[in-house]
Design a protein around this motif. Structure first.
Motif, mmCIF file in Angstrom:
data_model
loop_
_atom_site.group_PDB
_atom_site.id
_atom_site.type_symbol
_atom_site.label_atom_id
_atom_site.label_comp_id
_atom_site.label_asym_id
_atom_site.label_seq_id
_atom_site.Cartn_x
_atom_site.Cartn_y
_atom_site.Cartn_z
ATOM 1 N N VAL A 77 2.275 0.581 -11.098
ATOM 2 C CA VAL A 77 0.903 0.054 -10.347
ATOM 3 C C VAL A 77 1.054 -2.017 -9.897
ATOM 4 O O VAL A 77 0.905 -2.685 -9.417
ATOM 5 C CB VAL A 77 -0.224 -0.236 -11.476
ATOM 6 C CG1 VAL A 77 -1.518 -1.069 -11.866
ATOM 7 C CG2 VAL A 77 -0.463 1.609 -12.311
ATOM 8 N N ALA A 113 0.558 -3.482 -6.420
ATOM 9 C CA ALA A 113 -0.487 -5.223 -6.323
ATOM 10 C C ALA A 113 0.458 -6.073 -5.728
ATOM 11 O O ALA A 113 0.249 -6.725 -4.754
ATOM 12 C CB ALA A 113 -0.689 -5.463 -7.766
ATOM 13 N N CYS A 172 -6.911 -7.034 -4.944
ATOM 14 C CA CYS A 172 -5.408 -7.118 -5.904
ATOM 15 C C CYS A 172 -5.754 -7.972 -6.425
ATOM 16 O O CYS A 172 -4.790 -8.221 -7.927
ATOM 17 C CB CYS A 172 -4.312 -7.883 -4.279
ATOM 18 S SG CYS A 172 -3.013 -8.023 -4.539
ATOM 19 N N LEU A 222 -5.354 -6.170 -9.918
ATOM 20 C CA LEU A 222 -5.094 -6.295 -10.154
ATOM 21 C C LEU A 222 -3.503 -6.888 -10.626
ATOM 22 O O LEU A 222 -2.988 -6.081 -11.718
ATOM 23 C CB LEU A 222 -3.717 -4.920 -9.172
ATOM 24 C CG LEU A 222 -4.582 -3.981 -8.895
ATOM 25 C CD1 LEU A 222 -4.115 -3.384 -7.274
ATOM 26 C CD2 LEU A 222 -4.991 -2.519 -9.510
ATOM 27 N N ALA A 249 -5.156 -5.125 -14.738
ATOM 28 C CA ALA A 249 -4.572 -4.157 -14.686
ATOM 29 C C ALA A 249 -3.603 -4.104 -15.252
ATOM 30 O O ALA A 249 -2.896 -3.353 -15.986
ATOM 31 C CB ALA A 249 -4.527 -3.089 -13.722
#
Length: 214
Positions: A16, A20, A115, A118, A122
């Motif tokens: 992840v 990103a 983005c 993220l 995230a």
């Protein structure tokens, strides 16, 4: 939690984070907006500014550390411990500063919005959750935290120095020309205290939570 399962958890965090970072770099190279900028600068300036953001640096640390931990989730080498705690605290500060200071300034949509979520939400959530779930723990000593603090201190010093030369800083609360040095000094002091509190908190939790992985 076994080391085998811990590898998969770290691999998810790394995937992840790398996704990103690459997506944001592509958007920057294409002239995408960075915070509240309307007219993107030249290519060289865009690349420099991409890497100048603390958000990007903390996400890179998380990506690198998580990638390596997906290979060896029990690593305890000192330099590695310093990088791990720096990534953990840095990405936490990234999320907190974004939520309380930067989020009201952003009006993004499409891939820029994705983005942003993220990098600022995230990845921080995944990184902290992964540490809480699979560790590695115990790995944090106060000396490691002290070494890890060197990175954000150097980042602030470099950012303020460069800002006086070319007039650009990555975050508006570090703009001495607009905010004044007193306001910038107060902000830097507050963020430094936040770093110290987080380093202390994670070091304390590192000794109190169950050792992981088994």
């Amino acid at each position: 939690m076994t080391p085998e399962r811990a590898r998969w958890v770290h691999l998810v965090v790394a995937a992840v984070a790398w996704f990103a970072l690459v997506l944001q770099l592509v958007l920057v190279l294409q002239g995408g907006r960075v915070l509240d900028e309307v007219d993107p600068p030249g290519l060289v300036a865009r690349i420099y500014r991409y890497f100048a953001y603390f958000t990007i640096q903390s996400n890179i640390l998380v990506a690198v550390v998580s990638t390596m931990q997906s290979r060896d989730p029990t690593c305890g080498i000192r330099g590695w411990r310093v990088a791990r705690v720096a990534a953990l605290v840095g990405i936490t500060v990234t999320a907190l500063v974004h939520f309380f200071l930067l989020r009201p300034l952003l009006e993004l949509d499409g891939l820029d919005w994705l983005c942003d979520k993220l990098l600022h939400m995230a990845v921080p959530l995944l990184a902290v959750a992964a540490w809480a779930w699979v560790g590695p723990r115990p790995r944090i000593a106060l000396r490691d935290a002290a070494y890890a603090l060197v990175w954000p201190v150097l980042w602030v010093a470099w950012t303020l120095a460069v800002g006086q030369v070319d007039g650009w800083v990555p975050y508006p609360f570090l703009d001495a020309d607009e905010e004044g040095w007193a306001a910038v000094g107060i902000t830097c002091t507050g963020v430094t205290i936040l770093f110290l509190l987080l380093f202390t908190l994670y070091a304390w939790l590192d000794r109190r939570l169950r050792p992981a992985p088994r």
